[in-house]
Scaffold this active site. Structure first.
Site, short mmCIF file in Angstrom:
data_model
loop_
_atom_site.label_atom_id
_atom_site.label_comp_id
_atom_site.label_asym_id
_atom_site.label_seq_id
_atom_site.Cartn_x
_atom_site.Cartn_y
_atom_site.Cartn_z
N LYS A 1 -6.93 1.35 -3.59
CA LYS A 1 -6.60 0.73 -2.30
C LYS A 1 -6.70 1.76 -1.17
CE LYS A 1 -5.22 -2.15 0.84
NZ LYS A 1 -3.98 -2.90 0.86
N LYS B 1 0.06 4.36 9.22
CA LYS B 1 0.69 4.59 7.91
C LYS B 1 -0.33 4.96 6.84
CE LYS B 1 1.77 0.91 5.52
NZ LYS B 1 0.98 0.94 4.24
N THR C 1 0.86 -1.18 0.00
CA THR C 1 0.00 0.00 0.00
C THR C 1 0.89 1.23 0.00
OG1 THR C 1 -1.71 -1.17 1.23
CG2 THR C 1 -1.81 1.23 1.25
#
Length: 309
Positions: A180, A248, A104
């Site tokens: 995503k 994150k 990601t």
């Protein structure tokens, strides 16, 4: 589109053998592909050997005979290190081979990596994944992919082996990464909301198991509520996806939204709860640990882990 079932077999290198990468590598082995894996963890490597794959001592060794490289690491920095760091794969991969990136990351990073690989005519597939460790182990992931038609064609047999659904989102790297991040936007908010609601239920004196049963049969349910609240009920915070993952990912989302001058207040609030939970020492526990932060703030009681019999 749903992934087809290609009979083609090839040499595949899998870099990164955490819960997702290990499951994907095992699925490739079951489908008859010749798999060489690499992970800095000796334990992860030993597990993969038991499944029928070979282990390399470095990423570059892993890709020596591979036509497809599947990189399943955490973020763009780790992907960059796999490609261009010491023992990296970029100088070793032949022109026409495919690098499938499942980390990601920000769309701009996917575009940057693709551009660098194009210097040596290496194909790049921006292919982040969703579904968790169980679906990875069963070859049933969802893949959100973008890249050139040639990259898709050469990687299809690998995608078929690891995914139940492969969404072909466009020809340009970065589209898969963007989709995503929308998924992570929702997932991060849904987990934080589930934690907030369940701790409130505790404060109200409700039986949490009953609340879970009712909500999973009602309109307030979500996949994340159903999947993560059992951690709270069992007092078991071993990670499916850790607090740090959402620190994150929601951080990346904040940067993306700021660049677009777009407000994301719900994601911002969720990020603050993940940051607080990480700061309290629970960063590597499951993201449902946000419930423990709410409990500490409010004095609520949550179930504790059952003693092993």
């Amino acid at each position: 589109m749903s992934a087809g079932k290609s009979a083609e077999k090839s040499n595949v290198a899998v870099i990164g053998l955490g819960s997702m990468g290990f499951g994907m590598a095992s699925s490739l082995v079951r489908r008859g592909h010749a798999v060489v894996g690499y992970d800095p963890s000796a334990t992860a490597a030993e597990r993969l050997v038991a499944s029928g794959a070979r282990i390399a001592e470095s990423p570059s060794e892993a890709v020596a005979n591979a036509s497809v490289v599947l990189c399943v690491v955490v973020n763009s920095a780790q992907t960059d290190a796999v490609l261009f760091g010491d023992g990296g794969v970029f100088p070793v991969m032949p022109p026409g081979s495919v690098f499938i990136s499942s980390a990601t990351m920000a769309p701009s990073e996917a575009k940057r990596l693709s551009s660098r690989l194009a210097e040596r005519e290496i194909l790049y597939l921006d292919a982040p994944i969703s579904g968790g460790a169980a679906k990875a182990a069963n070859g049933a992931l969802t893949i959100m992919a973008s890249g050139s038609p040639n990259a898709f064609a050469r990687a299809r047999h690998v995608l078929d082996a690891v995914a139940a659904k492969v969404y072909r989102l466009g020809d340009e790297p970065g589209i898969g990464a963007s989709v995503k991040m929308i998924n992570q936007h929702l997932a991060g908010i849904h987990i934080a909301a589930a934690c907030e609601a369940m701790v409130l239920a505790s404060k109200l004196g409700l039986d949490l198991s009953t609340v879970y049963e009712v909500i999973t049969a009602s309109a307030g349910n979500s996949w994340m509520f159903e999947n993560r609240v059992p951690h709270i009920l069992d007092g078991d915070y071993r990670p499916l996806s850790s607090v740090e993952i959402f620190v994150k990912d929601l951080g990346i989302l904040q940067d993306m939204a700021r660049a677009e001058r777009y407000p994301v207040p719900l994601a911002a609030a969720a990020l603050q709860m993940y940051l607080a939970t990480s700061g309290a020492g629970m960063g590597h526990d499951d993201a449902a640990s946000v419930a423990r932060t709410y409990a500490k703030l409010s004095g609520a009681s949550l179930p504790t882990a059952k003693a092993a019999s």
